[in-house]
Design an enzyme around this catalytic site. Structure first.
Site, short mmCIF file in Angstrom:
data_model
loop_
_atom_site.label_atom_id
_atom_site.label_comp_id
_atom_site.label_asym_id
_atom_site.label_seq_id
_atom_site.Cartn_x
_atom_site.Cartn_y
_atom_site.Cartn_z
N SER A 1 0.83 -1.20 0.00
CA SER A 1 0.00 0.00 0.00
C SER A 1 0.86 1.25 0.00
O SER A 1 2.03 1.22 0.39
CB SER A 1 -0.88 0.02 1.24
OG SER A 1 -0.04 0.16 2.38
N LYS A 2 0.23 2.31 -0.43
CA LYS A 2 0.89 3.60 -0.55
C LYS A 2 1.44 4.06 0.80
O LYS A 2 2.45 4.74 0.86
CB LYS A 2 -0.16 4.61 -1.03
CG LYS A 2 0.36 5.49 -2.12
CD LYS A 2 -0.71 6.45 -2.53
CE LYS A 2 -0.21 7.27 -3.69
NZ LYS A 2 -1.24 7.74 -4.54
N ARG A 3 0.73 3.69 1.86
CA ARG A 3 1.11 4.20 3.17
C ARG A 3 2.55 3.81 3.54
O ARG A 3 3.21 4.48 4.29
CB ARG A 3 0.13 3.70 4.24
CG ARG A 3 -0.50 4.85 4.99
CD ARG A 3 -1.62 4.38 5.88
NE ARG A 3 -2.70 3.77 5.12
CZ ARG A 3 -3.33 2.66 5.49
NH1 ARG A 3 -2.96 2.02 6.57
NH2 ARG A 3 -4.30 2.18 4.76
N GLY B 1 5.06 3.32 1.34
CA GLY B 1 6.06 3.67 0.33
C GLY B 1 5.41 3.93 -1.01
O GLY B 1 4.20 3.81 -1.14
#
Ligand code: GLU
Length: 479
Positions: free
Chosen positions: A252-254, A256
């Protein structure tokens, strides 16, 4: 049978690293078998369209070195390759399914469906269409159609039984019809849903192998049913393992960057990214880690793709990218580094000079954006001694001798100084004066940069050139 694979992204505006892996595996598999790799844009969800997304996708794939044989803009024998341009085809087959009794009109309003869903959730059931419109009589259907009531088309899932299909990575997969919903295949806006469009397109585009992410595995039984209902030959399926964060949660974006464009913008090299991505779920069966794309084509096989999720480890990517940076063609690397220097306002007008900088600092870099942290020494004209050690070195009685000799020797050069000439001069100074090692080199470095450590001295000397060296060393000779 000729191998034809496809990458079928939705145009969301960026290419997810998982999407790049899907594209890469499809590409490698097709090329390995002398087949074709097709790019198809799945834009049936018109609410998610982002302008320029298709061009961006094509550009990002090109950057990665993944060339498609057929696709949007490029064209090909089975186009158009953008789903929103193929609506008639989906309509035709949706109606065919109705005629054959494998699909039906649904007139349920979104409000009714939502209410039904909430009630099912409340009573602990998995939300699923309750089949209200499946039970309408032909007369009732006709009446509602004549009245122009908004409608969708749903496929019929058999009421009992199960379906088994073979996945090239997972083996036999069996799913009970009970868990499948009467999927909407044509929406009230006239657009197909993914499920119908994917089957129709894979059929018409003669796709032999559907290689895609694991998240589509639960949809595959519906697709297989559609192939059977339409009497079409099925492709083979291969579902790739999930990409995971190091803590084994879904990538997930959170934790990286997940957009390939972000890595590109930071100055990761396409060869490194592709090499790294190739190993996310596939391995060559031995310890090798570095592969060119040609080598990957040769080595790739679906048999060596794992079932278990693959961890996206940024540390490994950084390590791999730094290896590529160290070994990259210097001209090409310099071209790629220039925008980062330019953005910080550094003078990049002299390519040969910038090239020396890149050569001197590349061993420190995990990705090219970091270059700006290492180049101050080349551009800073105000030399400040960084510490007491620097001053002490300058105070040595030998330093003055080194400086005078050095200046004298570069003045006698009838060409510009370069690294080889500098090495030669240093040797001469050593044999003429007996001064060597740290006492010989460190003062020169300090006079040129103010620092006791830094990039290789011969490169610094070549970068500065005779005039600047004379100026900087001359300053210390005067005092
Ligand atoms: N459009 C789907 C996606 O965005 C493609 C799934 C498939 O390959 O069938 O991932």
């Amino acid at each position: 049978m000729s191998v034809r694979t496809r990458f079928a992204p939705s145009p969301t505006g960026f290419l997810h690293v998982g999407g790049l892996r899907t594209a890469l595996y499809n590409y490698l598999f097709a090329k390995k078998h002398n087949g074709q790799f097709i790019l198809r844009i799945e834009d049936t969800d018109q609410t998610r369209i982002v302008p320029g997304a298709v061009e961006n996708l094509i550009e990002t794939l090109k950057w990665a070195g993944i060339e498609f044989d057929e696709g949007p803009i490029k064209g090909g024998p089975y186009g158009p390759y953008i789903q929103s341009q193929r609506l008639e085809l989906y309509h035709k087959h949706a109606l065919e399914l109705i005629e054959k009794g494998h699909a039906y009109y649904c007139f349920c309003t979104p409000e009714r469906l939502e209410k039904m869903r909430q009630e099912q959730i409340k009573s602990g059931q998995a939300p699923k269409y309750d089949g209200t419109c499946r039970r309408l009589t032909p007369e009732e259907v006709k009446k509602k159609l004549d009245e122009g009531i908004p409608k969708t088309i749903r496929m019929k899932i058999p009421e009992w039984g199960e379906i088994t299909f073979n996945d090239l990575i997972r083996g036999d997969v069996t799913i009970n019809f009970k868990v499948l919903d009467d999927q909407i295949i044509l929406k009230s806006d006239g657009f197909p849903t993914y499920h119908l469009a994917v089957v129709v397109d894979d059929h018409y585009m003669k796709i032999s192998h559907v290689i895609r992410g694991e998240e589509w595995l639960p949809s595959t039984p519906k697709h297989i049913l559609l192939y059977e209902y339409l009497n079409w030959e099925k492709p083979q399926f291969a579902h790739l393992p999930l990409l995971l964060n190091p803590d084994r949660t879904k990538l997930s974006k959170r934790q990286g960057d997940v957009a390939v464009e972000d890595y590109r913008a930071k100055g990761y090299l396409p060869e490194a990214v592709v090499n790294f991505i190739a190993l996310l779920g596939w391995n060559p069966g031995d310890e090798r880690e570095f592969f060119t794309i040609e080598e990957l084509i040769k080595e790739f096989s679906l048999e060596r793709v794992n079932k278990a999720g693959a961890i996206f480890d940024i540390k490994k990517l950084n390590w791999m990218n730094s290896h590529y940076i160290k070994n990259y063609d210097l001209d090409k690397l310099t071209q790629l580094a220039i925008p980062f220097l330019k953005e910080k306002g550094y003078d990049v007008s002299n390519f040969q000079k910038v090239k020396i900088i890149v050569e001197a600092v590349r061993t420190h870099l995990e990705y090219l954006a970091q270059i700006v942290d290492y180049v101050d020494v080349f551009f800073n004209d105000e030399i400040r001694l960084e510490n007491g050690e620097a001053q002490e070195m300058l105070n040595l009685s030998t330093t003055k001798i080194v400086f005078e000799k050095f200046i004298n020797k570069i003045e006698n050069l009838d060409t510009e100084i370069d690294r080889e000439k500098f090495k030669q001069i240093a040797k001469e100074i050593q044999s003429e004066t007996g001064i060597k090692g740290k006492n010989l080199f460190m003062p020169i470095r300090i006079a040129l940069t103010g620092k006791t450590h830094g990039p290789e001295l011969p490169l610094l000397v070549e970068f500065f050139g005779k005039e600047k060296i004379k100026q900087r060393i001359g300053k210390f000779l005067k005092v």
